[in-house]
Enzyme design. Structure first.
Site, PDB file in Angstrom:
ATOM      1  N   SER A   1       0.826  -1.199   0.000  1.00 31.30           N
ATOM      2  CA  SER A   1       0.000   0.000   0.000  1.00 31.30           C
ATOM      3  C   SER A   1       0.868   1.260   0.000  1.00 31.30           C
ATOM      4  O   SER A   1       1.686   1.445  -0.885  1.00 31.30           O
ATOM      5  CB  SER A   1      -0.967  -0.054   1.197  1.00 31.30           C
TER       6      SER A   1
ATOM      7  N   ASP B   1     -10.003  -2.817  -6.169  1.00 33.57           N
ATOM      8  CA  ASP B   1      -9.171  -1.852  -5.454  1.00 33.57           C
ATOM      9  C   ASP B   1      -9.138  -0.559  -6.266  1.00 33.57           C
ATOM     10  O   ASP B   1      -8.907  -0.598  -7.482  1.00 33.57           O
ATOM     11  CB  ASP B   1      -7.757  -2.427  -5.316  1.00 33.57           C
TER      12      ASP B   1
ATOM     13  N   HIS C   1      -8.371  -4.107  -1.538  1.00 36.45           N
ATOM     14  CA  HIS C   1      -7.129  -3.653  -0.917  1.00 36.45           C
ATOM     15  C   HIS C   1      -6.946  -4.359   0.429  1.00 36.45           C
ATOM     16  O   HIS C   1      -7.883  -4.476   1.219  1.00 36.45           O
ATOM     17  CB  HIS C   1      -7.230  -2.139  -0.702  1.00 36.45           C
TER      18      HIS C   1
END
Length: 315
Positions: A156, A250, A280
């Site tokens: 991320s 995502d 995600h």
């Protein structure tokens, strides 16, 4: 929006969430759910503090517990940058990943406790992560690590910082990076792609959350300047072999796919794994579903090969 049937029960139980609406509360909640950073029978864990430009930077060092009879050859080493939307976390946030890599691959892992937004805007976090890589290279002999087998990775926002550090290491002619892992990377503040516009579900990481993270990180900094936003980099040539893990549901899916295509077009070695029907952080939200187990096994094996280690998944 298609979701993996195995993920659906997890999705149904998720609350609506906006960690950026209450950053301090989210930090408390994440701390309660994170690892403890303590040594165990497989991994030694040591907290270090170094000086960078007159200030302290904390690092965590993970090394495998090995039999005394094993050769004391230098270990491959990974600099692992935790995620958290630029505003959450510390080494404990990805303690499980760091100790798993150390134990399974027999490598050292260094996790910087970089400065968080909104208290510290760009380039604070980037500077800390690059300093951690620099320290590993400078102290390789003392740490017992192999400077020729250094990898960089993260998930991320951690992947965004890893990409930024890789670009800086190329431009500054070091330290050398042998392999780069980007797990569902947050790469572009513009959020103009189809997936960014499509993923708005308040139960999942969505466009609003991605935008909030970038806003708190940049705080008016020029996104085109320096290494603020890797997706805006004009030149992606001469980067290390890279593995990119992408989630199908995502908001940052399409920017990651575009980044992979640009890396490949620039002549780099790129391996891309798109996991359909998962959001995600799916491997954190639902670690036991088949999609998570397959994805983690695949990137771990690739990471082991890339850094010159051996993965338990090869057995």
């Amino acid at each position: 929006m298609f979701l993996d049937p195995e993920f659906l029960p997890v999705y149904e139980a998720l609350p609506e969430m906006d960690v950026f609406a209450d950053v301090q509360g989210a930090r408390v909640a994440l701390a309660a759910a994170s690892g403890d950073g303590k040594s165990d029978g497989e991994v030694n864990v040591e907290d270090r503090e170094i000086r960078v430009d007159g200030r302290a930077l904390s690092l965590r060092l993970y090394t495998p517990v090995t039999p005394a009879s094993r050769s004391a050859a230098p270990l491959p080493v990974a600099v692992w940058i935790h995620g958290g939307g630029f505003v959450l976390g510390g080494p404990n946030a990805e303690d499980a990943t760091c100790r798993r890599l150390a134990a399974e691959l027999g490598i050292a892992v260094v996790a910087p406790d970089y400065r968080l937004a909104p208290e510290n805007r760009y380039p604070a976090a980037f500077d800390d992560c690059y300093a951690a890589l620099r320290w590993v290279a400078d102290e390789a002999d003392a740490l017992g690590v192999d400077v020729a087998r250094v990898a960089l990775g993260g998930h991320s926002a951690g992947a965004a910082l890893a990409a930024a550090v890789a670009l800086a290491a190329r431009d500054r002619r070091g330290p050398g990076i042998r392999y780069l892992y980007l797990g569902y990377p947050v790469l572009d503040d513009r959020l103009e792609t189809g997936s960014a516009r499509a993923i708005t579900d308040p139960k999942l990481f969505n466009r609003q959350g991605a935008a909030a993270g970038w806003e708190l990180y940049l705080q008016g900094s020029d996104p085109e300047a320096g290494y603020a936003v890797p997706g805006r980099a004009k030149d992606l040539g001469d980067l290390p072999p890279t593995y990119i893990l992408v989630d199908g549901a995502d908001p940052v899916r399409d920017e990651a796919l575009e980044f992979a295509a640009r890396l490949s077009a620039a002549g780099n070695s790129v391996e891309l794994h798109l996991v359909p029907g998962v959001p995600h952080m799916f491997d954190v939200l639902a670690p036991d579903i088949r999609a998570s187990r397959r994805a983690v096994a695949a990137w771990t094996t690739a990471f082991a090969h890339g850094i010159g280690a051996t993965s338990d998944h090869d057995q």
